[in-house]
Design an enzyme around this catalytic site. Structure first.
Site, PDB file in Angstrom:
ATOM      1  N   ASP A 191       1.611 -11.174   3.323  1.00  8.09           N
ATOM      2  CA  ASP A 191       0.822 -10.252   2.511  1.00  8.09           C
ATOM      3  C   ASP A 191      -0.602 -10.777   2.389  1.00  8.09           C
ATOM      4  O   ASP A 191      -0.915 -11.584   1.509  1.00  8.09           O
ATOM      5  CB  ASP A 191       1.465 -10.096   1.122  1.00  8.09           C
ATOM      6  CG  ASP A 191       0.670  -9.151   0.227  1.00  8.09           C
ATOM      7  OD1 ASP A 191      -0.230  -8.465   0.749  1.00  8.09           O
ATOM      8  OD2 ASP A 191       0.974  -9.091  -0.985  1.00  8.09           O
TER       9      ASP A 191
ATOM     10  N   ASP B 270      -3.359  -3.988  -1.688  1.00  3.14           N
ATOM     11  CA  ASP B 270      -2.575  -5.183  -2.008  1.00  3.14           C
ATOM     12  C   ASP B 270      -1.351  -4.849  -2.865  1.00  3.14           C
ATOM     13  O   ASP B 270      -0.474  -5.683  -3.063  1.00  3.14           O
ATOM     14  CB  ASP B 270      -3.468  -6.208  -2.719  1.00  3.14           C
ATOM     15  CG  ASP B 270      -2.885  -7.610  -2.685  1.00  3.14           C
ATOM     16  OD1 ASP B 270      -1.888  -7.819  -1.965  1.00  3.14           O
ATOM     17  OD2 ASP B 270      -3.431  -8.490  -3.376  1.00  3.14           O
TER      18      ASP B 270
ATOM     19  N   ARG C 156       5.416  -1.987  -3.672  1.00  4.41           N
ATOM     20  CA  ARG C 156       5.987  -0.763  -4.239  1.00  4.41           C
ATOM     21  C   ARG C 156       6.001   0.367  -3.204  1.00  4.41           C
ATOM     22  O   ARG C 156       6.837   1.255  -3.254  1.00  4.41           O
ATOM     23  CB  ARG C 156       5.236  -0.372  -5.511  1.00  4.41           C
ATOM     24  CG  ARG C 156       3.779  -0.076  -5.307  1.00  4.41           C
ATOM     25  CD  ARG C 156       2.975  -0.178  -6.597  1.00  4.41           C
ATOM     26  NE  ARG C 156       2.654  -1.557  -6.950  1.00  4.41           N
ATOM     27  CZ  ARG C 156       1.971  -1.918  -8.039  1.00  4.41           C
ATOM     28  NH1 ARG C 156       1.556  -1.000  -8.899  1.00  4.41           N
ATOM     29  NH2 ARG C 156       1.721  -3.181  -8.289  1.00  4.41           N
TER      30      ARG C 156
ATOM     31  N   LYS D   9      12.356  -6.490  -0.729  1.00  5.48           N
ATOM     32  CA  LYS D   9      10.980  -6.425  -0.215  1.00  5.48           C
ATOM     33  C   LYS D   9      10.836  -7.480   0.883  1.00  5.48           C
ATOM     34  O   LYS D   9      11.026  -8.665   0.645  1.00  5.48           O
ATOM     35  CB  LYS D   9       9.976  -6.693  -1.348  1.00  5.48           C
ATOM     36  CG  LYS D   9       8.520  -6.851  -0.858  1.00  5.48           C
ATOM     37  CD  LYS D   9       7.536  -7.051  -2.020  1.00  5.48           C
ATOM     38  CE  LYS D   9       6.120  -7.365  -1.494  1.00  5.48           C
ATOM     39  NZ  LYS D   9       5.155  -7.630  -2.587  1.00  5.48           N
TER      40      LYS D   9
ATOM     41  N   LYS E 150      -6.872 -10.562  -0.116  1.00 11.14           N
ATOM     42  CA  LYS E 150      -6.704 -11.607  -1.136  1.00 11.14           C
ATOM     43  C   LYS E 150      -7.723 -12.717  -0.929  1.00 11.14           C
ATOM     44  O   LYS E 150      -8.287 -12.868   0.151  1.00 11.14           O
ATOM     45  CB  LYS E 150      -5.289 -12.202  -1.023  1.00 11.14           C
ATOM     46  CG  LYS E 150      -4.190 -11.284  -1.517  1.00 11.14           C
ATOM     47  CD  LYS E 150      -2.833 -11.973  -1.425  1.00 11.14           C
ATOM     48  CE  LYS E 150      -1.701 -11.054  -1.853  1.00 11.14           C
ATOM     49  NZ  LYS E 150      -1.716 -10.676  -3.270  1.00 11.14           N
TER      50      LYS E 150
ATOM     51  N   ASP F 287       6.482 -13.593   0.746  1.00  9.42           N
ATOM     52  CA  ASP F 287       6.559 -12.244   0.190  1.00  9.42           C
ATOM     53  C   ASP F 287       7.756 -11.453   0.744  1.00  9.42           C
ATOM     54  O   ASP F 287       7.917 -10.282   0.434  1.00  9.42           O
ATOM     55  CB  ASP F 287       5.236 -11.503   0.447  1.00  9.42           C
ATOM     56  CG  ASP F 287       4.880 -10.529  -0.663  1.00  9.42           C
ATOM     57  OD1 ASP F 287       5.444 -10.650  -1.763  1.00  9.42           O
ATOM     58  OD2 ASP F 287       4.054  -9.637  -0.415  1.00  9.42           O
TER      59      ASP F 287
ATOM     60  N   GLU G 129       1.240  -3.313  -2.066  1.00 10.52           N
ATOM     61  CA  GLU G 129       1.987  -2.763  -0.941  1.00 10.52           C
ATOM     62  C   GLU G 129       3.502  -2.806  -1.157  1.00 10.52           C
ATOM     63  O   GLU G 129       4.235  -2.023  -0.565  1.00 10.52           O
ATOM     64  CB  GLU G 129       1.633  -3.518   0.348  1.00 10.52           C
ATOM     65  CG  GLU G 129       2.407  -4.823   0.601  1.00 10.52           C
ATOM     66  CD  GLU G 129       2.166  -5.903  -0.449  1.00 10.52           C
ATOM     67  OE1 GLU G 129       1.162  -5.811  -1.165  1.00 10.52           O
ATOM     68  OE2 GLU G 129       2.994  -6.829  -0.560  1.00 10.52           O
TER      69      GLU G 129
HETATM   70  N1  BES Z   1       3.057 -10.100  -3.196  1.00  6.10           N
HETATM   71  C1  BES Z   1       2.142  -9.812  -4.233  1.00  6.10           C
HETATM   72  C2  BES Z   1       2.603 -10.298  -5.583  1.00  6.10           C
HETATM   73  C3  BES Z   1       2.485 -11.776  -5.834  1.00  6.10           C
HETATM   74  C4  BES Z   1       1.306 -12.309  -6.270  1.00  6.10           C
HETATM   75  C5  BES Z   1       3.569 -12.592  -5.705  1.00  6.10           C
HETATM   76  C6  BES Z   1       1.210 -13.640  -6.550  1.00  6.10           C
HETATM   77  C7  BES Z   1       3.488 -13.933  -5.988  1.00  6.10           C
HETATM   78  C8  BES Z   1       2.290 -14.467  -6.419  1.00  6.10           C
HETATM   79  C9  BES Z   1       1.932  -8.303  -4.354  1.00  6.10           C
HETATM   80  O1  BES Z   1       2.025  -7.579  -3.180  1.00  6.10           O
HETATM   81  C10 BES Z   1       0.561  -8.099  -4.872  1.00  6.10           C
HETATM   82  O2  BES Z   1      -0.356  -8.427  -4.180  1.00  6.10           O
HETATM   83  N2  BES Z   1       0.461  -7.576  -6.077  1.00  6.10           N
HETATM   84  C11 BES Z   1      -0.794  -7.351  -6.692  1.00  6.10           C
HETATM   85  C12 BES Z   1      -0.755  -6.026  -7.368  1.00  6.10           C
HETATM   86  C13 BES Z   1      -2.087  -5.555  -7.863  1.00  6.10           C
HETATM   87  C14 BES Z   1      -2.990  -5.234  -6.685  1.00  6.10           C
HETATM   88  C15 BES Z   1      -1.894  -4.339  -8.712  1.00  6.10           C
HETATM   89  C16 BES Z   1      -1.020  -8.474  -7.696  1.00  6.10           C
HETATM   90  O3  BES Z   1      -0.066  -8.888  -8.359  1.00  6.10           O
HETATM   91  O4  BES Z   1      -2.142  -8.969  -7.779  1.00  6.10           O
HETATM   92 ZN    ZN Z   2       3.144  -8.436  -1.716  1.00  2.18          ZN
HETATM   93 MN    MN Z   3       0.134  -7.505  -2.177  1.00  7.55          MN
END
Ligand code: BES
Ligand code: ZN
Ligand code: MN
Length: 498
Positions: free
Chosen positions: A273, A350, A354, A268, A280, A291, A352
């Protein structure tokens, strides 16, 4: 840093600093016994006088020890011999590196790999010296104005072994450790760089440079038009909100016969992000420059494979993009068609990771891979589940999961198996498309992995969620270089058995 293995059973080789281990309660290993003899009983006196308790990680620097062959002696506590395992060993190595850095030593003789460590051979013990000393010498890319920080003084490290056979194994271990250390440094540089420098284009250029540096690596960078031609609708959807163009980066490493099925590592590569329209919160949003840590890790693993000339074939696929809000960005409820043909309703922009990964995994099929492993900072839920200590490991293949779990234990870069299951896929049901891209808060790491599993049918596939392990916050803020040790250990074992 340069590493050498040398025979020195008598603890007599001259150096700027001899690094010698000592167990608790005056329990001396072979090297400490030798030094004690050369110095007229100095080590025993230190113990008797209560001046060195030898708890794991304690250090004591003795300048100009009369009778010793070295200009300095660094005593390192190893704790109780009965509890001396790989974690204690690594802890002792790290404190020795920290203490050495505070001396003027340019070279050092390290005797710690002479000590027996439960379940660990001399090759591994030497490998850990190189890995930990390299990691300790790492410096974040310097973007501060003013005086340049001084480079580490220590440039040459010799590791003592008992005899010719052990020296050979130690030399091999040092090579592996240095390759892991070099790969981690490259990967950490990429992740630590700010997102206005480390863009998708920049990662593509770094991958092209990697191909110049290592003749067995070939790199192809596919631009937006190429990605469109591949019909990667999910990947493109994430990229469409950004002014930075996306890149699909494909590197091939050839170390085995052409016909031998490659291992495919998918990374990834979200260089920032923001969350997109599902923006966020500001606190810690800066950390989302990390990210792309999965991308950095798979590139690093390939670099190490090339440096070690591993007899395997490897394909690295990186989906690199920003995730930004804009008038052109994807919106919650947009439906996109992935390269696999499956449609996805984007309920949260968010989620993204996947979206870019599902198309990268589908692209991997054309290489008829023996295994596909994606590496991603995928979910905050994984950080909640496992903290910053272990990576999440999901797989549709028992043998592959076991292999990766074992590699993590050997490399002390552990991963913990978490489930994928139909129940989690059910959470991703959409009234409007084949799949939704989010499945609610509950089991967030598992629903994300289960989403990916829908694109990995009939592949031997595993997923490493490194959201908690790839970087640290707080005072130690920065990239860790994980899970490169796990990945390289896995590749080493594939190379041995393949
Ligand atoms: N890059 C983030 C995941 C992440 C969050 C990594 C915090 C490290 C610390 C990912 O793209 C993301 O935003 N995931 C969301 C998914 C949710 C919207 C289902 C998350 O984990 O909040
Ligand atoms: Zn992300
Ligand atoms: Mn995200």
């Amino acid at each position: 840093m340069e590493f050498k293995a040398v025979i020195d059973a008598k603890t007599r080789a001259p150096s700027d600093c001899a690094v010698v281990g000592m167990y608790e309660n005056g329990d001396l290993g072979a090297a400490a016994r030798n030094i004690n003899a050369h110095t007229g009983g100095l080590i025993r006196q230190l113990h008797a006088g209560g001046d060195f308790a030898a708890k794991t990680g304690d250090t004591l620097l003795l300048p100009r020890p009369a009778g010793a062959a070295s200009a300095r002696l660094l005593l390192v506590g190893l704790g109780a011999r009965s509890g001396f395992d790989r974690r204690q060993y690594r802890k002792a190595l790290l404190s020795s590196a920290q203490a050495l850095a505070k001396t003027g030593a340019v070279n050092a003789m390290v005797y710690l790999a002479l000590e027996g460590v439960a379940g660990v051979d001399v090759q591994y013990r030497a490998r850990m010296v190189a890995e930990i000393y390299s990691a300790h010498g790492y410096r974040i890319p310097d973007l501060k104005s003013g005086a340049k920080p001084k480079p580490p003084k220590l440039t040459s490290v010799s590791v003592a072994a008992e005899n010719a056979r052990a020296v050979k194994a130690a030399a091999q271990g040092l090579k592996i450790g240095a390759a892991i250390g070099g790969a981690m440094a490259m990967s950490r540089d990429l992740a630590n760089l700010p997102p206005n420098i480390c863009t998708p284009t920049y990662i593509g250029q770094r991958a092209e440079r990697l191909a110049k540096e290592w003749p067995r690596i070939k790199t192809r960078v596919i631009d937006e038009d190429g990605i469109k031609a591949l019909k990667m609708g999910a990947f493109l959807a994430v990229a469409q909100g950004s002014t930075q163009p996306p890149r699909l980066i494909v590197c091939e490493y050839h170390g085995a016969k052409k016909a031998s099925a490659p291992i495919c590592l998918v990374g990834k590569g979200i260089t920032f992000d923001s969350g997109g329209i599902s923006l966020k919160q500001p606190p810690a949003m800066d950390e989302m420059k990390f990210d792309m840590s999965g991308a950095a890790a798979v590139l690093g693993a390939m670099r190490a494979a090339a440096e070690l000339k591993l007899p395997i074939n490897l394909v690295v696929i990186i989906a690199a993009s920003e995730n930004m809000p804009s008038g052109g960005a994807i919106k919650p409820s947009d439906i996109v068609t992935s390269m696999s043909g499956q449609t996805v309703e984007i309920l949260n922009t968010d989620a993204e990771g996947r979206l870019v990964l599902c198309d990268a995994i589908t692209y991997g099929r054309r290489f008829k891979p023996a295994a596909v492993i994606d590496v991603a900072t995928l979910t905050g839920a994984c950080v909640v589940a496992l903290g910053h200590h272990l990576s999440g490991l999901m797989s549709n293949n028992e043998a592959l999961a076991a292999e990766l779990g074992a590699a993590g234990i050997r490399a002390d870069d552990r991963a913990w198996r978490m489930p994928i299951a139909d129940e989690y896929v059910d959470q991703l049901k959409s009234n409007f498309a084949d799949l939704a891209n989010v499945g609610g808060r509950e089991g967030g790491a598992c629903t994300a992995a289960s989403f990916l599993s829908k694109f990995a049918a009939n592949l031997a596939w595993a997923h490493l969620d490194i959201a908690g392990t790839a970087w640290l916050g707080g005072a130690q803020k920065g990239s860790t270089g994980r899970p490169i040790p796990l990945l390289v250990d896995f590749l080493l074992h594939r190379a041995k058995s393949g």
